[in-house]
Scaffold this motif. Structure first.
Motif, mmCIF file in Angstrom:
data_model
loop_
_atom_site.group_PDB
_atom_site.id
_atom_site.type_symbol
_atom_site.label_atom_id
_atom_site.label_comp_id
_atom_site.label_asym_id
_atom_site.label_seq_id
_atom_site.Cartn_x
_atom_site.Cartn_y
_atom_site.Cartn_z
ATOM 1 N N THR A 1 -5.360 6.858 -5.037
ATOM 2 C CA THR A 1 -4.518 5.668 -5.127
ATOM 3 C C THR A 1 -5.301 4.365 -5.185
ATOM 4 O OG1 THR A 1 -2.910 6.885 -3.814
ATOM 5 C CG2 THR A 1 -2.504 4.554 -4.128
ATOM 6 N N PHE A 2 -6.291 4.226 -4.301
ATOM 7 C CA PHE A 2 -6.885 2.895 -4.153
ATOM 8 C C PHE A 2 -8.235 2.773 -4.841
ATOM 9 C CE2 PHE A 2 -4.226 3.274 -0.274
ATOM 10 C CZ PHE A 2 -3.255 2.406 -0.716
ATOM 11 N N HIS B 1 -1.946 13.906 -13.780
ATOM 12 C CA HIS B 1 -1.320 14.726 -14.817
ATOM 13 C C HIS B 1 -2.286 15.715 -15.446
ATOM 14 C CE1 HIS B 1 2.275 11.871 -15.567
ATOM 15 N NE2 HIS B 1 1.931 11.934 -14.298
ATOM 16 N N ARG B 2 -3.313 16.099 -14.719
ATOM 17 C CA ARG B 2 -4.218 17.138 -15.209
ATOM 18 C C ARG B 2 -3.951 18.417 -14.422
ATOM 19 N NH1 ARG B 2 -8.979 16.444 -13.649
ATOM 20 N NH2 ARG B 2 -8.715 14.687 -12.246
ATOM 21 N N ILE B 3 -4.714 19.459 -14.695
ATOM 22 C CA ILE B 3 -4.456 20.726 -14.018
ATOM 23 C C ILE B 3 -5.497 21.014 -12.939
ATOM 24 C CG2 ILE B 3 -4.052 23.171 -14.326
ATOM 25 C CD1 ILE B 3 -3.383 22.653 -17.181
ATOM 26 N N GLY C 1 1.991 1.858 -3.481
ATOM 27 C CA GLY C 1 0.957 2.479 -4.308
ATOM 28 C C GLY C 1 0.839 3.964 -4.029
ATOM 29 N N LEU C 2 0.863 4.309 -2.743
ATOM 30 C CA LEU C 2 0.753 5.718 -2.375
ATOM 31 C C LEU C 2 1.926 6.516 -2.922
ATOM 32 C CD1 LEU C 2 -0.480 5.338 1.283
ATOM 33 C CD2 LEU C 2 -1.717 6.405 -0.565
ATOM 34 N N HIS D 1 3.585 11.142 -9.021
ATOM 35 C CA HIS D 1 2.908 11.746 -10.161
ATOM 36 C C HIS D 1 2.346 13.118 -9.829
ATOM 37 C CE1 HIS D 1 2.968 8.602 -13.250
ATOM 38 N NE2 HIS D 1 3.241 7.841 -12.208
ATOM 39 N N LEU D 2 2.184 13.394 -8.540
ATOM 40 C CA LEU D 2 1.684 14.711 -8.142
ATOM 41 C C LEU D 2 2.644 15.808 -8.583
ATOM 42 C CD1 LEU D 2 -0.331 16.415 -6.445
ATOM 43 C CD2 LEU D 2 1.042 15.898 -4.468
ATOM 44 N N ARG E 1 -5.762 29.558 -24.421
ATOM 45 C CA ARG E 1 -4.728 30.536 -24.077
ATOM 46 C C ARG E 1 -3.384 30.165 -24.687
ATOM 47 N NH1 ARG E 1 -5.352 31.221 -17.658
ATOM 48 N NH2 ARG E 1 -7.611 31.059 -17.503
ATOM 49 N N HIS F 1 -3.660 16.868 -10.410
ATOM 50 C CA HIS F 1 -2.216 16.795 -10.609
ATOM 51 C C HIS F 1 -1.702 15.372 -10.451
ATOM 52 C CE1 HIS F 1 -0.768 20.844 -11.334
ATOM 53 N NE2 HIS F 1 -1.859 21.227 -10.699
ATOM 54 N N MET F 2 -2.366 14.579 -9.608
ATOM 55 C CA MET F 2 -1.949 13.192 -9.483
ATOM 56 C C MET F 2 -2.248 12.417 -10.756
ATOM 57 S SD MET F 2 -2.744 12.119 -5.589
ATOM 58 C CE MET F 2 -1.583 12.558 -4.304
ATOM 59 N N TRP G 1 -5.329 11.769 -1.256
ATOM 60 C CA TRP G 1 -4.251 10.890 -1.701
ATOM 61 C C TRP G 1 -4.752 9.455 -1.787
ATOM 62 C CZ3 TRP G 1 0.822 10.359 1.625
ATOM 63 C CH2 TRP G 1 1.810 9.759 0.847
ATOM 64 N N THR H 1 1.367 7.526 -6.639
ATOM 65 C CA THR H 1 0.528 8.708 -6.846
ATOM 66 C C THR H 1 1.233 9.967 -6.385
ATOM 67 O OG1 THR H 1 -0.592 7.894 -4.892
ATOM 68 C CG2 THR H 1 -1.808 7.808 -6.942
ATOM 69 N N LEU H 2 2.014 9.855 -5.309
ATOM 70 C CA LEU H 2 2.718 11.035 -4.815
ATOM 71 C C LEU H 2 3.759 11.509 -5.826
ATOM 72 C CD1 LEU H 2 2.757 12.782 -2.240
ATOM 73 C CD2 LEU H 2 4.780 11.536 -1.559
ATOM 74 N N MET I 1 0.813 -1.224 0.000
ATOM 75 C CA MET I 1 0.000 0.000 0.000
ATOM 76 C C MET I 1 0.844 1.271 0.000
ATOM 77 S SD MET I 1 -3.253 -1.222 2.278
ATOM 78 C CE MET I 1 -3.879 0.395 2.620
ATOM 79 N N TYR J 1 -9.916 28.506 -14.296
ATOM 80 C CA TYR J 1 -10.418 29.705 -14.950
ATOM 81 C C TYR J 1 -11.008 30.735 -14.014
ATOM 82 C CZ TYR J 1 -9.292 28.115 -19.489
ATOM 83 O OH TYR J 1 -8.579 27.729 -20.572
ATOM 84 N N LYS K 1 4.752 15.658 -11.176
ATOM 85 C CA LYS K 1 5.094 15.657 -12.595
ATOM 86 C C LYS K 1 4.317 16.756 -13.306
ATOM 87 C CE LYS K 1 6.736 11.015 -13.299
ATOM 88 N NZ LYS K 1 6.414 9.674 -13.754
ATOM 89 N N LYS K 2 4.835 17.150 -14.450
ATOM 90 C CA LYS K 2 4.192 18.223 -15.195
ATOM 91 C C LYS K 2 2.897 17.689 -15.813
ATOM 92 C CE LYS K 2 5.487 21.739 -18.532
ATOM 93 N NZ LYS K 2 4.598 21.464 -19.661
ATOM 94 N N PRO K 3 1.785 18.396 -15.635
ATOM 95 C CA PRO K 3 0.548 17.915 -16.238
ATOM 96 C C PRO K 3 0.638 17.948 -17.756
ATOM 97 C CG PRO K 3 0.119 19.657 -14.650
ATOM 98 C CD PRO K 3 1.585 19.628 -14.870
ATOM 99 N N VAL K 4 -0.055 17.007 -18.386
ATOM 100 C CA VAL K 4 -0.007 16.957 -19.839
ATOM 101 C C VAL K 4 -1.041 17.884 -20.461
ATOM 102 C CG1 VAL K 4 0.939 14.650 -20.047
ATOM 103 C CG2 VAL K 4 -1.503 14.939 -19.813
ATOM 104 N N THR K 5 -1.966 18.379 -19.635
ATOM 105 C CA THR K 5 -3.024 19.239 -20.154
ATOM 106 C C THR K 5 -2.437 20.528 -20.719
ATOM 107 O OG1 THR K 5 -4.311 18.410 -18.316
ATOM 108 C CG2 THR K 5 -5.272 20.175 -19.605
ATOM 109 N N ASP L 1 -3.309 24.349 -21.744
ATOM 110 C CA ASP L 1 -4.307 25.365 -21.417
ATOM 111 C C ASP L 1 -4.818 25.946 -22.727
ATOM 112 O OD1 ASP L 1 -5.822 27.167 -20.194
ATOM 113 O OD2 ASP L 1 -4.204 28.444 -19.473
ATOM 114 N N TYR L 2 -5.646 25.150 -23.475
ATOM 115 C CA TYR L 2 -5.789 25.327 -24.917
ATOM 116 C C TYR L 2 -6.075 26.735 -25.458
ATOM 117 C CZ TYR L 2 -7.949 25.491 -29.424
ATOM 118 O OH TYR L 2 -8.316 25.881 -30.659
#
Lengths: 166, 331
Positions: free
Chosen positions: B293-294, B39-41, A18-19, A25-26, A37, B36-37, B289, A22-23, A15, B45, A28-32, A34-35
């Motif tokens: 995760t789960f 990979h979104r924002i 797993g945590l 990935h918190l 703009r 953000h977890m 968190w 996610t931590l 566990m 706005y 990491k740079k988002p792939v979104t 900001d279209y």
């Protein structure tokens, strides 16, 4: 007993692992993107909206030969010729139906006068069907202009089809 | 006499405002962190960094049409959101959020009401919250709501047992029911009950997540199975009342966990109330968190986990702690 050890292992090893994922990935740079703009830089070979080129003196390159319409697999181009002021042949009507167009770029390839080009723009959403019928005036590049945005594209087309520089 | 009433009223007002604002920004935090977890924002706005998003959401919910389906049980339907909402706020009556201060010649305690059975009050009141959910599901006259309500009640009852047992260790060591005294016993970081009751803490936080119906125990509102669970038929402000109560419950549980296991407002340098907020914030982060995760439990797994794992472990923890406390007393 075995099950208990397994369960304890899950709680204290699996566990947190797993945590940790996610931590990580918190941060990491988002792939979104900001279209509206920020816009994604387009590839040089991207095929967007059409442009009709001019000569340097401002006269239209298109002679309304109909080769682009013949090459068009979607049958999206319609044109009618007319005689210009100095007796040259040019298009009276030149329409591209953007709802039919599949942006294959065959018109660009077929054009013997290097008149039609596909640009980089891809935002031509509209709320009326009629506004997707683009006329010559919509596509002609404005006459007095500083730089030619199609220089790169023209060079690429010439390179691809083995046309020598004029 | 009047001073006490005025001071208490001001404290109540401040706490309620703080909780409601906290709920609003907990939604923002959840969307941001979860985003953000993945990979979104997240919201971007409304205001800088989307900071006004909760305000925009609140305004939107207020101005939405309040749809009441035809086959609802009207009185209960209207009452249920309030029944879920009020208990979630009542918890804060006994949670100590700051040290005592001398102000304007009065000694102001950092807790609305220093009940000598504070912790029992917390547990009594949080258990009341399930009535709101059950009545909401039942009165809606919809199968999804009903299923959500049934799951909610079954889950609450199952986890209530281990939930209650998990804190007995703390009470045994602290030898008091008053939350304020429990905090005062955890003056330095080594005195935190989380180090003396690690198993108790793990059980507490697990059951607390189940009690507040949050992922991975969010079966009552499992979106992918039950549309929205007990609040499927609710709209507008009634829906948002449920929503706020869920977040208020999360904050309440975080506050109680902070108080019981992490020394409440105790901490160096920074003012006590800030320490309290930081600790609660970390717990809220933990909630999000875990959600990121789960995956959700299956219903039978949930029941088996509650009765076959958490309950015996909580019992074991209680017995061992009681034995150790007796042993230290005897030596």
């Amino acid at each position: 007993m075995k099950e208990v050890i397994k369960a304890v292992g899950h709680v204290f090893i699996k566990m947190p692992q797993g945590l940790l994922v996610t931590l990580k990935h918190l941060f990491k740079k988002p792939v979104t993107l900001d279209y509206p703009r920020k816009k994604k830089p387009m590839m040089p070979r991207y095929r967007g909206r059409h442009y009709l080129e001019r000569y340097d003196d401002g006269s239209e390159r298109c002679v309304c030969c109909g080769l682009c319409a013949a090459a068009c697999p979607a049958d999206a181009i319609y044109m009618e010729p007319e005689e210009g002021e100095h007796g040259e042949r040019r298009a009276k009507v030149y329409e591209i139906n953007l709802l039919r167009c599949i942006f294959c770029g065959f018109c660009e390839e077929a054009c013997p006068e290097e008149a039609i080009f596909l640009g980089q723009e891809y935002e031509f959403a509209a709320d009326k069907r009629n506004s997707f019928l683009w006329t010559k005036e919509d596509m002609l590049v404005p006459h007095p202009r500083k730089d030619n945005p199609f220089k790169k594209i023209i060079r690429r087309v010439r390179k691809v089809y083995g046309v020598t520089e004029q | 006499m009047w001073e006490i009433v005025i001071i208490s009223s001001i404290k109540v007002l401040l706490v309620v405002v703080a909780i409601l604002t906290g709920c609003a920004y907990a939604t923002y935090m959840e969307r941001k962190v979860l985003g953000h977890m993945q990979h979104r924002i997240g919201p971007l706005y409304a205001g800088p960094y989307g900071l006004l998003q909760p305000v925009a959401d609140g305004l939107k919910l207020i101005f939405k049409e309040d749809i009441v389906p035809d086959n609802v049980e009207r009185t209960t339907y209207a009452l249920a959101p309030l029944l879920a909402f009020v208990p979630s706020l009542l918890t804060f009556a006994v949670v100590p959020f700051a040290a005592d201060v001398d102000m304007f010649g009065y000694r102001i305690t950092g807790v609305i009401s220093d009940l000598n059975i504070g912790i029992l009050w917390v547990f009594a009141v949080t258990s009341l919250g399930v009535y709101g959910l059950v009545l909401a599901g039942w009165s809606s006259g919809s199968k999804y709501s009903m299923l959500g309500a049934i799951r909610s009640s079954a889950q609450m009852i199952s986890y209530e047992v281990a939930y209650g047992l998990s804190i007995i260790g703390v009470i045994l060591i602290a030898n008091t029911f008053s939350l304020r005294e429990i905090v005062e016993q955890q003056a330095s970081i080594t005195d935190w009950f989380v180090f003396r009751q690690p198993l108790g803490f793990l059980l507490f936080i697990t059951c607390a997540i189940a009690e507040t119906n949050r992922a991975p125990f969010d079966l009552p509102e499992a979106e992918s199975e039950l549309v929205a669970g007990y609040h499927t038929e609710y709209s507008s402000m009634r829906f948002s009342t449920f929503f706020i109560s869920e977040y208020a419950n999360m904050i309440a549980v975080s506050s109680v966990a902070t108080t019981l296991f992490f020394g409440g407002w105790q901490g160096p340098l920074l003012p006590p109330i800030l320490w309290f907020c930081i600790k609660v914030f970390l717990f809220m982060f933990l909630y999000i968190w875990l959600r990121a995760t789960f995956p959700r439990f299956r219903y039978d797994q949930l029941m088996a986990f509650g009765w076959k794992v958490l309950f015996p472990l909580a019992l074991l923890n209680t017995i061992v702690t009681a034995g150790l406390v007796m042993l230290t007393d005897w030596l």
